[in-house]
Design a protein around this motif. Sequence first.
Motif, PDB file in Angstrom:
ATOM      1  N   ILE A 190       0.844  -1.209   0.000  1.00 16.44           N
ATOM      2  CA  ILE A 190       0.000   0.000   0.000  1.00 16.44           C
ATOM      3  C   ILE A 190       0.872   1.249   0.000  1.00 16.44           C
ATOM      4  N   ALA A 191       1.975   1.217   0.739  1.00 14.96           N
ATOM      5  CA  ALA A 191       2.889   2.369   0.774  1.00 14.96           C
ATOM      6  C   ALA A 191       3.419   2.664  -0.623  1.00 14.96           C
ATOM      7  N   LYS A 192       3.720   1.607  -1.365  1.00 18.49           N
ATOM      8  CA  LYS A 192       4.231   1.768  -2.735  1.00 18.49           C
ATOM      9  C   LYS A 192       3.150   2.335  -3.649  1.00 18.49           C
ATOM     10  N   ALA A 193       1.918   1.851  -3.462  1.00 16.45           N
ATOM     11  CA  ALA A 193       0.802   2.292  -4.323  1.00 16.45           C
ATOM     12  C   ALA A 193       0.394   3.735  -4.046  1.00 16.45           C
ATOM     13  N   THR A 194       0.530   4.171  -2.788  1.00 14.72           N
ATOM     14  CA  THR A 194       0.028   5.494  -2.401  1.00 14.72           C
ATOM     15  C   THR A 194       1.135   6.549  -2.280  1.00 14.72           C
ATOM     16  N   GLY A 195       2.359   6.091  -2.029  1.00 18.95           N
ATOM     17  CA  GLY A 195       3.466   7.042  -1.837  1.00 18.95           C
ATOM     18  C   GLY A 195       3.502   7.648  -0.448  1.00 18.95           C
ATOM     19  N   VAL A 196       2.728   7.075   0.491  1.00 23.59           N
ATOM     20  CA  VAL A 196       2.753   7.555   1.877  1.00 23.59           C
ATOM     21  C   VAL A 196       2.990   6.377   2.824  1.00 23.59           C
ATOM     22  N   GLU A 197       3.605   6.681   3.967  1.00 28.52           N
ATOM     23  CA  GLU A 197       3.926   5.616   4.922  1.00 28.52           C
ATOM     24  C   GLU A 197       2.854   5.438   5.996  1.00 28.52           C
ATOM     25  N   PHE A 198       2.010   6.451   6.192  1.00 25.14           N
ATOM     26  CA  PHE A 198       0.877   6.346   7.105  1.00 25.14           C
ATOM     27  C   PHE A 198      -0.399   6.383   6.277  1.00 25.14           C
ATOM     28  N   PHE A 199      -1.317   5.452   6.574  1.00 24.27           N
ATOM     29  CA  PHE A 199      -2.525   5.362   5.752  1.00 24.27           C
ATOM     30  C   PHE A 199      -3.563   4.566   6.529  1.00 24.27           C
ATOM     31  N   SER A 200      -4.823   4.938   6.386  1.00 25.56           N
ATOM     32  CA  SER A 200      -5.898   4.177   7.011  1.00 25.56           C
ATOM     33  C   SER A 200      -6.433   3.163   6.016  1.00 25.56           C
ATOM     34  N   THR A 201      -6.420   1.907   6.438  1.00 25.96           N
ATOM     35  CA  THR A 201      -6.950   0.827   5.603  1.00 25.96           C
ATOM     36  C   THR A 201      -7.450  -0.266   6.517  1.00 25.96           C
ATOM     37  N   LEU A 202      -7.945  -1.342   5.953  1.00 23.98           N
ATOM     38  CA  LEU A 202      -8.434  -2.447   6.765  1.00 23.98           C
ATOM     39  C   LEU A 202      -7.258  -3.170   7.418  1.00 23.98           C
ATOM     40  N   VAL A 203      -7.317  -3.305   8.729  1.00 25.98           N
ATOM     41  CA  VAL A 203      -6.228  -3.921   9.494  1.00 25.98           C
ATOM     42  C   VAL A 203      -6.776  -5.100  10.293  1.00 25.98           C
ATOM     43  N   THR A 204      -6.111  -6.235  10.167  1.00 26.56           N
ATOM     44  CA  THR A 204      -6.470  -7.409  10.980  1.00 26.56           C
ATOM     45  C   THR A 204      -5.785  -7.279  12.333  1.00 26.56           C
ATOM     46  N   LEU A 205      -6.584  -7.307  13.397  1.00 21.72           N
ATOM     47  CA  LEU A 205      -6.066  -7.124  14.755  1.00 21.72           C
ATOM     48  C   LEU A 205      -5.864  -8.470  15.434  1.00 21.72           C
ATOM     49  N   GLY A 206      -4.767  -8.564  16.207  1.00 17.71           N
ATOM     50  CA  GLY A 206      -4.488  -9.783  16.960  1.00 17.71           C
ATOM     51  C   GLY A 206      -3.997  -9.439  18.351  1.00 17.71           C
ATOM     52  N   ALA A 207      -3.553 -10.459  19.072  1.00 18.87           N
ATOM     53  CA  ALA A 207      -3.121 -10.274  20.455  1.00 18.87           C
ATOM     54  C   ALA A 207      -1.909  -9.351  20.560  1.00 18.87           C
ATOM     55  N   ASN A 208      -1.132  -9.238  19.466  1.00 22.99           N
ATOM     56  CA  ASN A 208       0.043  -8.363  19.473  1.00 22.99           C
ATOM     57  C   ASN A 208      -0.182  -7.076  18.692  1.00 22.99           C
ATOM     58  N   GLY A 209      -1.442  -6.797  18.343  1.00 20.20           N
ATOM     59  CA  GLY A 209      -1.736  -5.557  17.632  1.00 20.20           C
ATOM     60  C   GLY A 209      -2.090  -5.806  16.177  1.00 20.20           C
ATOM     61  N   ALA A 210      -1.563  -4.950  15.313  1.00 17.94           N
ATOM     62  CA  ALA A 210      -1.873  -5.040  13.881  1.00 17.94           C
ATOM     63  C   ALA A 210      -1.115  -6.206  13.252  1.00 17.94           C
ATOM     64  N   GLU A 211      -1.836  -7.243  12.861  1.00 14.65           N
ATOM     65  CA  GLU A 211      -1.190  -8.429  12.286  1.00 14.65           C
ATOM     66  C   GLU A 211      -0.889  -8.248  10.805  1.00 14.65           C
ATOM     67  N   LYS A 212      -1.839  -7.660  10.089  1.00 16.20           N
ATOM     68  CA  LYS A 212      -1.611  -7.416   8.659  1.00 16.20           C
ATOM     69  C   LYS A 212      -2.589  -6.359   8.169  1.00 16.20           C
ATOM     70  N   VAL A 213      -2.223  -5.724   7.064  1.00 15.74           N
ATOM     71  CA  VAL A 213      -3.140  -4.774   6.433  1.00 15.74           C
ATOM     72  C   VAL A 213      -3.631  -5.365   5.119  1.00 15.74           C
ATOM     73  N   THR A 214      -4.850  -4.993   4.760  1.00 16.68           N
ATOM     74  CA  THR A 214      -5.440  -5.481   3.512  1.00 16.68           C
ATOM     75  C   THR A 214      -5.475  -4.343   2.511  1.00 16.68           C
ATOM     76  N   ASN A 215      -4.970  -4.620   1.315  1.00 15.31           N
ATOM     77  CA  ASN A 215      -4.987  -3.607   0.265  1.00 15.31           C
ATOM     78  C   ASN A 215      -6.334  -3.663  -0.445  1.00 15.31           C
ATOM     79  N   VAL A 216      -7.178  -2.679  -0.168  1.00 17.20           N
ATOM     80  CA  VAL A 216      -8.508  -2.646  -0.794  1.00 17.20           C
ATOM     81  C   VAL A 216      -8.539  -1.667  -1.976  1.00 17.20           C
ATOM     82  N   LEU A 217      -7.360  -1.230  -2.414  1.00 20.76           N
ATOM     83  CA  LEU A 217      -7.303  -0.197  -3.448  1.00 20.76           C
ATOM     84  C   LEU A 217      -7.386  -0.756  -4.859  1.00 20.76           C
ATOM     85  N   ALA A 218      -7.125  -2.059  -5.019  1.00 24.89           N
ATOM     86  CA  ALA A 218      -7.170  -2.654  -6.357  1.00 24.89           C
ATOM     87  C   ALA A 218      -8.607  -2.668  -6.871  1.00 24.89           C
ATOM     88  N   GLY A 219      -8.775  -2.248  -8.124  1.00 31.29           N
ATOM     89  CA  GLY A 219     -10.092  -2.319  -8.747  1.00 31.29           C
ATOM     90  C   GLY A 219     -11.072  -1.249  -8.333  1.00 31.29           C
TER      91      GLY A 219
END
Length: 330
Positions: A268-297
């Motif tokens: 997502i950072a590569k697609a947007t050119g920014v390092e901070f961005f709000s997107t769908l984030v999967t939360l786990g016991a240690n915090g943000a486990e992964k982000v989902t790129n919903v920008l395609a299409g």
Amino acid sequence: MVKAAVLGASGGIGQPLSLLLKACPLVDELALYDVVNTPGVTADLSHISSVAKISGYLPKDDGLKHALTGTDVVIIPAGIPRKPGMTRDDLFKVNASIVRDLVKGIAEFSPKAFVLIISNPVNSTVPIAAEVLKAAGVFDPKRLFGVTTLDVVRAETFVQEYSGQKDPSKAQIPVVGGHSGETIVPLFSKASPSLNIPADKYDALVNRVQFGGDEVVKAKDGAGSATLSMAFAGYRFAEAVIKALRGETGIVEPTFVYLPGIAGGDEIAKATGVEFFSTLVTLGANGAEKVTNVLAGVTDQEKKLLEACTKGLKGNIEKGIDFIKNPPQK
């Protein structure tokens, strides 16, 4: 055992947020901190017959240290509210200093806590928090979140006539980007269930999601900004984080994060050119486990919105980082 702390607990967002957290069965201990009125707010909430044991602190007598020690989740609504005619940018100088000083306390007293920042402008205050935590050597991108849930809540509410949901929160609408004006991008094309928004209504609907806060500021006529809806949104996100912390899986929430430190973030950072961005984030016991790129299409209309979003975001992020790296002269 989950301990939550609210920094800025006596304010317009802090009080209703603290009430919701006090009533939450998932919170075992609740610490309130503010520069004024915390003992009174704490006494009032302490009469509520719920699980959470509550304590309140002022700056004196190491109040911040006591509030933060042993805390798992820290929610920061501290700062001045927006007044008529003010942009989120006008809030920057005051709120930037407040967030910086509170996060210094977190770095010292609860460096492993999940940090949820509500204080505006979020697009700048989250990068400020990241820089403070980096300087202290305790930055974990998986544990720092900007709360953008109010944009999602507004999107769910404003499209109810098109989603057909009796409970508007049953509509899932990704809202990405940042948390002010044109940096807020509702991706209606990605909504579930799908929406059929008339072409002549689309622009006004997007604008209402982006600038819904102005409606409230105007309606309150100088008496404040969106405090109750923001407290609800802040609580909704905090509850999701606490559920994940307690081991619940499959929790996905939109939130403003530092992309490079989270799985999937580089794409997502590569697609947007920014390092901070709000997107769908999967939360786990240690915090943000992964982000989902919903920008395609996304649609052509959404691409244009994203272009304006990333342009605005870059400036907001740089402003926050610069505030720490080149502090304003007193």
